[in-house]
Design a protein around this motif. Structure first.
Motif, PDB file in Angstrom:
ATOM      1  N   LEU A   1      -6.213   4.843   5.222  1.00 19.70           N
ATOM      2  CA  LEU A   1      -6.065   3.915   4.101  1.00 19.70           C
ATOM      3  C   LEU A   1      -5.938   4.612   2.747  1.00 19.70           C
ATOM      4  O   LEU A   1      -5.416   4.017   1.800  1.00 19.70           O
TER       5      LEU A   1
ATOM      6  N   VAL B   1      -2.376   4.904   1.459  1.00 18.21           N
ATOM      7  CA  VAL B   1      -1.863   3.550   1.250  1.00 18.21           C
ATOM      8  C   VAL B   1      -2.428   2.981  -0.040  1.00 18.21           C
ATOM      9  O   VAL B   1      -1.688   2.451  -0.883  1.00 18.21           O
TER      10      VAL B   1
ATOM     11  N   PHE C   1       0.107   2.343  -3.070  1.00 13.10           N
ATOM     12  CA  PHE C   1       0.417   0.918  -3.211  1.00 13.10           C
ATOM     13  C   PHE C   1      -0.176   0.348  -4.493  1.00 13.10           C
ATOM     14  O   PHE C   1       0.488  -0.392  -5.229  1.00 13.10           O
TER      15      PHE C   1
ATOM     16  N   ALA D   1       3.443   8.720   1.094  1.00 12.26           N
ATOM     17  CA  ALA D   1       4.157   8.112   2.217  1.00 12.26           C
ATOM     18  C   ALA D   1       4.367   9.120   3.335  1.00 12.26           C
ATOM     19  O   ALA D   1       4.227   8.795   4.527  1.00 12.26           O
TER      20      ALA D   1
ATOM     21  N   LEU E   1       1.142   9.538   5.136  1.00  8.68           N
ATOM     22  CA  LEU E   1       0.892   8.399   6.016  1.00  8.68           C
ATOM     23  C   LEU E   1       1.684   8.516   7.310  1.00  8.68           C
ATOM     24  O   LEU E   1       1.123   8.372   8.409  1.00  8.68           O
TER      25      LEU E   1
ATOM     26  N   LEU F   1       4.981   2.295   3.819  1.00  7.92           N
ATOM     27  CA  LEU F   1       3.690   2.282   3.129  1.00  7.92           C
ATOM     28  C   LEU F   1       3.502   0.983   2.351  1.00  7.92           C
ATOM     29  O   LEU F   1       2.424   0.378   2.384  1.00  7.92           O
ATOM     30  N   GLU F   2       4.528   0.553   1.642  1.00  6.13           N
ATOM     31  CA  GLU F   2       4.423  -0.688   0.862  1.00  6.13           C
ATOM     32  C   GLU F   2       4.179  -1.878   1.778  1.00  6.13           C
ATOM     33  O   GLU F   2       3.408  -2.787   1.452  1.00  6.13           O
TER      34      GLU F   2
ATOM     35  N   LEU G   1       2.643  -1.795   4.689  1.00  3.18           N
ATOM     36  CA  LEU G   1       1.269  -1.705   5.170  1.00  3.18           C
ATOM     37  C   LEU G   1       0.283  -2.081   4.066  1.00  3.18           C
ATOM     38  O   LEU G   1      -0.731  -2.736   4.324  1.00  3.18           O
ATOM     39  N   GLY G   2       0.563  -1.686   2.841  1.00  5.85           N
ATOM     40  CA  GLY G   2      -0.282  -2.089   1.727  1.00  5.85           C
ATOM     41  C   GLY G   2      -0.299  -3.594   1.548  1.00  5.85           C
ATOM     42  O   GLY G   2      -1.360  -4.192   1.305  1.00  5.85           O
TER      43      GLY G   2
ATOM     44  N   CYS H   1      -2.447  -5.109   4.300  1.00  5.26           N
ATOM     45  CA  CYS H   1      -3.884  -4.928   4.049  1.00  5.26           C
ATOM     46  C   CYS H   1      -4.390  -5.883   2.978  1.00  5.26           C
ATOM     47  O   CYS H   1      -5.494  -6.443   3.095  1.00  5.26           O
TER      48      CYS H   1
END
Length: 587
Positions: free
Chosen positions: A390, A393, A397, A445, A448, A518-519, A521-522, A525
């Motif tokens: 995390l 991220v 993010f 990124a 990640l 990444l964006e 996944l952010g 979350c």
């Protein structure tokens, strides 16, 4: 500019959510840190942030720092505020009592840090360095080094500077050339130049401990040959007090887009051949130690995004309530612009992102606490993997969104946002660097994709997706459709794990598509965290219908406006190489 107010109700709600989610409420080692103590600490921190730090924010922006003959002077009021900050014990809030800290867990320190970052980001840039530098010494320092450095750093008599970047190396730490020659007495003669050093020189503390990455004469090439050294600005005498100069010279400060009150320095080490440092940890293992500080700094960067977003939201909301412009969309006379649906949309776009990211930041802090205090080795490993997943991220993010939120804040102000007298243009100038320092968004990124997902075959990501799916079983989320939307998104991520981790993975697409992934996944979350907030709000709506009703509306807004971007981001990721290799930039 309207005054800053710490959002204590939001903070307490999300601290409690993070505690319950991680099971910290069942942790005997932390049972003394109950809701009453948390509330008292947050209230006092909010007073200091609003009363002392926030009024200095525009002063630092307009006055900036001054450089003269190797010395840096901070803006008016900085030194006195620093003294008060240290005397109140805020520097060592989450550091050991035995060295002068207060020993509070990170789940309490995180919202406090957010307040500092909201109120005056430029001023408190030294804080994450002190926290991370102390953790380096606690983990890698000798007993003598701990005795020598920790108490002065934790109490604020000395500050910490992180010296990584060199003029010719940039983010490529493997290319650095600063030298460290052993002298046979445990010390090394340091020589080299570093740039972009936050608080590398200033007039607030009596000494500055530079943590310098350098190479010993027989070090292997690349990042495997980097060692870490503690290099104080003034040599430390036998009684622990600062002595003569250690040949550490500030050669200039940067004239920056934003963060004018935070000195960003160029430093020369050993220009006269008389600079000495001591090794921290083992030779050629410096990056392992420095990443303790860098991870702390990256989590702080994520909270910077939250803090800047919160400050912008408060300013924009106050303005939108006061600014009368045009008729309402449903007829009638002229109304405050907060009544215009597009302005309401913009305000909600900031508020929802801030709440989702704040919840994620607090959750990460609680997971760090739980990993430290659990006696279950398997649980500790799982939590450490979750935090590692995390961290990039959250850093990337939240800071990318900080820039978008700053732009939205200015948009709400209209032309008045573009002029300096309202103060909101500072948010955009200060936010711009957050996506760059401590590892750019592209670096996060790549971390990640290649280290955190491919590195363990997708295990940590799968565990996260499993937890999100488990939370969607709550009846309220089923009824609202939030749960179904989350499960659809987690299913899309699951389908991509074999693509990311497979031997036949397209390296071009994995590199080019890292940021969209990444964006996405952010966003997932934050949607997950807003769902948990909505569940709590639904159960408490009779206690405070307006507040909890607004929280439920935030989740509804986010699922309408932001969650659809997950599908778009993952679609982009799957075709990220298109056009990238074909375009000829050298023509």
């Amino acid at each position: 500019m309207s005054p800053y107010h710490a959002p204590l109700e939001d903070m307490q709600l999300l601290v409690n959510q993070a505690i319950r989610k991680t099971g910290l409420d069942q942790c005997q080692a932390l049972e003394e840190f109950d809701e009453g103590l948390v509330g008292a600490v947050l209230e006092e921190a909010g007073k200091f942030a609003a009363g002392e730090l926030a009024p200095l924010n525009p002063v630092g922006d307009t006055e900036g720092c001054h450089f003269d003959n190797g010395r840096v002077t901070t803006p008016a009021g900085w030194k006195e505020a620093y003294r008060q900050f240290c005397e109140a014990g805020w520097m060592g809030l989450a550091l050991p009592v035995e060295y002068g800290g207060q020993g509070l867990p990170k789940f309490i320190a995180q919202p406090v840090n957010e307040m500092w970052l909201s109120a005056n980001l430029a001023f408190v840039m030294f804080h994450a360095l002190a926290q991370g530098g102390s953790e380096i010494l606690l983990n890698f320092g000798t007993d003598a080094q701990k005795q020598r450095y920790l108490e002065p750093i934790i109490t604020g008599r000395w500050t910490v500077a992180m010296a990584l970047t060199e003029p010719g190396a940039g983010s490529d730490l493997g290319a650095l050339t600063t030298r460290a020659v052993p002298q046979g007495d445990g010390y090394y003669r340091i020589r080299g130049q570093k740039i972009y050093i936050t608080y590398g020189d200033h007039d607030m503390a009596e000494n500055i401990v530079h943590l310098v990455l350098a190479r010993t004469p027989d070090a292997p090439a690349g990042s495997r040959g980097i060692s870490l050294f503690a290099v104080p600005k003034y040599r430390i005498q036998d009684d622990g007090s600062p002595g003569e100069s250690n040949d550490v010279l500030c050669t200039g400060i940067e004239h920056k887009t934003g963060l004018h009150g935070s000195p960003t320095c160029s430093i020369s080490y050993g220009e006269q051949g008389d600079c000495f440092g001591e090794l921290i940890g083992q030779e050629n293992r410096g990056l392992a130690a420095m990443f303790v500080l860098m991870n702390e700094a990256r989590l702080s960067c994520g909270m910077q995004g939250v803090g800047l977003g919160e400050r912008g939201y408060q300013q924009a909301l106050d303005y939108a309530r006061e600014r009368i412009q045009g008729a309402g969309y449903d007829g009638g006379g002229r109304v405050a612009i907060v009544r215009h649906p597009d302005v309401a949309r913009m305000l909600l776009s900031i508020r929802a992102e801030v709440m989702g990211q704040r919840a994620l930041g607090y959750l990460i802090a609680a997971q760090i606490d739980k990993a430290e205090h659990t006696s279950d080795d398997a649980e500790r490993t799982r939590l450490e993997q979750r935090v590692a997943l995390l961290t990039p991220v959250f850093k990337a993010f939240a800071t990318e969104n900080a820039n978008r939120m700053a732009g939205t804040t200015i948009q709400i102000f209209g032309g008045m946002g573009f002029v300096e007298e309202t103060g909101v243009a500072q948010f955009m100038r200060d936010a711009r660097i957050t996506t760059i320092y401590e590892g750019t968004t592209g670096i996060q990124a790549r971390d990640l994709v290649f280290r955190k997902i491919r590195g363990d075959g997708g295990q940590a990501l799968t565990a996260l997706l499993d937890e999100i799916d488990g939370d969607t079983e709550q009846s309220f989320l089923q009824e609202t459709g939030f749960g179904a939307a989350l499960r659809q998104a987690t299913g899309q991520f699951r389908a991509l794990i074999p693509v990311i981790c497979g031997d036949s993975g397209d390296s071009l697409s994995l590199n080019a598509g890292g940021v969209p992934l990444l964006e996405a996944l952010g966003t997932l979350c934050c949607a997950w965290q807003l769902c948990l907030i909505a569940v709590t709000a639904q159960s408490r709506k009779d206690q405070n219908p307006v507040y909890y009703g607004n929280l439920m509306a935030l989740a509804d807004y986010y699922f309408a406006y932001s969650v659809p971007r997950i599908d778009a981001g993952l679609s982009t990721f799957q075709q990220a190489g298109r056009g990238v290799s074909a375009y000829q930039f050298d023509q």
